[in-house]
Structure formats: C-alpha cells, structure tokens
Design a protein around this motif. Sequence first.
Motif, PDB file in Angstrom:
ATOM      1  N   ASP A   7      38.948  33.087  43.000  1.00 40.06           N
ATOM      2  CA  ASP A   7      38.743  34.512  43.250  1.00 40.06           C
ATOM      3  C   ASP A   7      39.726  35.319  42.396  1.00 40.06           C
ATOM      4  O   ASP A   7      40.940  35.094  42.463  1.00 40.06           O
ATOM      5  N   PRO A   8      39.245  36.277  41.571  1.00 38.73           N
ATOM      6  CA  PRO A   8      40.156  37.070  40.723  1.00 38.73           C
ATOM      7  C   PRO A   8      41.184  37.856  41.514  1.00 38.73           C
ATOM      8  O   PRO A   8      42.257  38.182  40.988  1.00 38.73           O
ATOM      9  N   VAL A   9      40.904  38.151  42.775  1.00 34.38           N
ATOM     10  CA  VAL A   9      41.853  38.882  43.607  1.00 34.38           C
ATOM     11  C   VAL A   9      43.163  38.112  43.767  1.00 34.38           C
ATOM     12  O   VAL A   9      44.232  38.698  43.946  1.00 34.38           O
ATOM     13  N   HIS A  10      43.081  36.781  43.677  1.00 32.76           N
ATOM     14  CA  HIS A  10      44.269  35.949  43.879  1.00 32.76           C
ATOM     15  C   HIS A  10      44.871  35.446  42.579  1.00 32.76           C
ATOM     16  O   HIS A  10      45.749  34.577  42.590  1.00 32.76           O
ATOM     17  N   ASP A  11      44.414  35.997  41.447  1.00 34.91           N
ATOM     18  CA  ASP A  11      44.967  35.620  40.148  1.00 34.91           C
ATOM     19  C   ASP A  11      46.238  36.435  39.897  1.00 34.91           C
ATOM     20  O   ASP A  11      46.165  37.655  39.693  1.00 34.91           O
ATOM     21  N   PRO A  12      47.421  35.795  39.912  1.00 30.67           N
ATOM     22  CA  PRO A  12      48.670  36.562  39.759  1.00 30.67           C
ATOM     23  C   PRO A  12      48.816  37.232  38.400  1.00 30.67           C
ATOM     24  O   PRO A  12      49.659  38.114  38.232  1.00 30.67           O
ATOM     25  N   ASN A  13      48.002  36.830  37.430  1.00 32.54           N
ATOM     26  CA  ASN A  13      48.051  37.421  36.091  1.00 32.54           C
ATOM     27  C   ASN A  13      46.758  38.175  35.776  1.00 32.54           C
ATOM     28  O   ASN A  13      46.380  38.312  34.617  1.00 32.54           O
ATOM     29  N   GLY A  14      46.092  38.673  36.817  1.00 37.72           N
ATOM     30  CA  GLY A  14      44.793  39.298  36.640  1.00 37.72           C
ATOM     31  C   GLY A  14      44.816  40.678  36.030  1.00 37.72           C
ATOM     32  O   GLY A  14      43.772  41.184  35.596  1.00 37.72           O
ATOM     33  N   GLY A  15      45.974  41.314  35.992  1.00 32.71           N
ATOM     34  CA  GLY A  15      46.102  42.621  35.363  1.00 32.71           C
ATOM     35  C   GLY A  15      45.190  43.682  35.964  1.00 32.71           C
ATOM     36  O   GLY A  15      44.889  43.683  37.155  1.00 32.71           O
ATOM     37  N   MET A  16      44.714  44.593  35.101  1.00 33.47           N
ATOM     38  CA  MET A  16      43.902  45.716  35.566  1.00 33.47           C
ATOM     39  C   MET A  16      42.599  45.278  36.222  1.00 33.47           C
ATOM     40  O   MET A  16      42.221  45.835  37.262  1.00 33.47           O
ATOM     41  N   PRO A  17      41.860  44.291  35.665  1.00 36.52           N
ATOM     42  CA  PRO A  17      40.614  43.895  36.331  1.00 36.52           C
ATOM     43  C   PRO A  17      40.843  43.456  37.774  1.00 36.52           C
ATOM     44  O   PRO A  17      40.034  43.745  38.657  1.00 36.52           O
TER      45      PRO A  17
END
Length: 274
Positions: A7-17
């Motif tokens: 899930d992108p919500v839990h990506d610590p390096n997800g940045g603006m997206p």
Amino acid sequence: MANTPNDPVHDPNGGMPRLVEIMRRLRDPETGCPWDVEQTFATIAPYTIEEAYEVADAIEREAWDELKGELGDLLFQSVFHAQMAEEAGLFTFDEVADTMSDKMVARHPHVFGDESREKSADQQVADWETIKAAERADKLQDGVLDGVAVGLPALMRAVKLQKRAARVGFDWPDVGQVLDKVAEEAREVVEARDRLSPEALSEEIGDLLFVLANVARHLDVDPEAALRRANAKFTRRFEGIERRLAAMGKRPEDSDLAEMDALWEAEKAAERAG
C-alpha cells in the motif's frame, strides 16, 4: 484500497503521491475519517493560517529541527484544499502545482527566458511588480489597490496597501513626515478617549496603527515580524518575573504592580548584561 504491505500509504519514501493518497482516503465518504469528511474550505482556512504562522515562528526562533514538521503541516493544508477542490470538480493538486510553476517561469524571464540576469535586485523587484500588474489587468483588476487580499493580517495588509499607493505617488517622501503623523494620531487618541464612543475610539486607534505600519515600511522594517519579536520579548521577560516571584514563594497575583515593575527592570538589566 485495502491496507496491504504494498500500500503506497505505508511507503516511508512515498513523497507527494503518498501524501495526496492519504488525503484522498481521509476524505472518502464511506471509509474516511468523519472529521475530515465534514470539513469545508471555510472550516479549514483558519488552520491554514495557523500553520503558516507556525512556520514563521519556527524560523523566527531558528528552531530548524521543528521547521521540517511545520512545513509539512503547511503542505498538508494545500493538499487538503486541493482534495476538496477536486471533489467539487474545480481543480486538482497537480493543477495547483502547474499553476505555480507557470507563474514562477513567467515572473522570472531573466532565469527561464531570454532576459539578462545582469540587473540589480531593485530592478528585479520593479520588473516583478510590472509583471504582477499585467496579471492583475488580465483579471480585470484595474484599481491600484485591487488584489490586496482582505484576509491578510491587518498589519501586513496595511503595508501592502501603502506600497500600492506609493507606486502612483501617494506617499510621504520623508519618514520624518510620517513620524509627525504618528504624533498627531496619538494626540487624537488621547483627546478622544474620554469623549468618543467605543466605535469612534477604535477608529482612532486604527488610524494610529496604520501610520505606525507606514513608519515601519519607510524604515524597511516588517511590522508583523517586529510585533512578533516584541511579543516574544514580553513573554520572555514576564516569564522572568514569574521565576523571580516563585523564588520568593509568590505568584503574580500575590504581588503588585510596583514589585513586578521592579522585577521587569531587573529582567531587562539581566538581558543587557547577558
């Protein structure tokens, strides 16, 4: 979207997206946060202003360890407004970013265009104002004072109004004349305090504050920043009074003006010595 390891919500390096997606889900009518869902532009605007001031406060205190978080809080406000706008079919966050990018490119032809960078900072400011004036004309804002946001802090708006008027020659040429006006307005407040209604007295005090903002402008001082520093100084010194009273086993309500004034002077002397 369900919460999964990818899930992108839990990506610590997800940045603006990642941030945009978090905001989208918070506003989901069925699965989002009830508080976030019920908010509007009007209810969020005060938080936006507050976050901007917290950024300024961190900078004023040189609290660089706090600044990243404060800037994040302010960025989240932009994302929040953009999400509500997208839901209403007005615009998207990417369009907000593109609008700002277009504006910066247009306002810096000496960086992104063919104009020479060989000009003074004053000339760059003059060019910037010329470009902004053309933008206002495109919006049919023909008045000299058009486009100065009503919602700005009062001192900041006073300076912006004065700067606009000064561009067309409506300004005192010398700061001494402005200081004379301060004395005049102060006398009017003194004369008015016992004979005017509260509304009229408020108007006189407003006149005095407006002229003080003009003094600051003539002296190249930001009155908003100056008042923030004065507030910080008052807070620091009054807290010093409280510490000194506590050492005596007392609280401010156990003291009197004469004693606290003496302690205030002691705090001032200690600051100077330090």
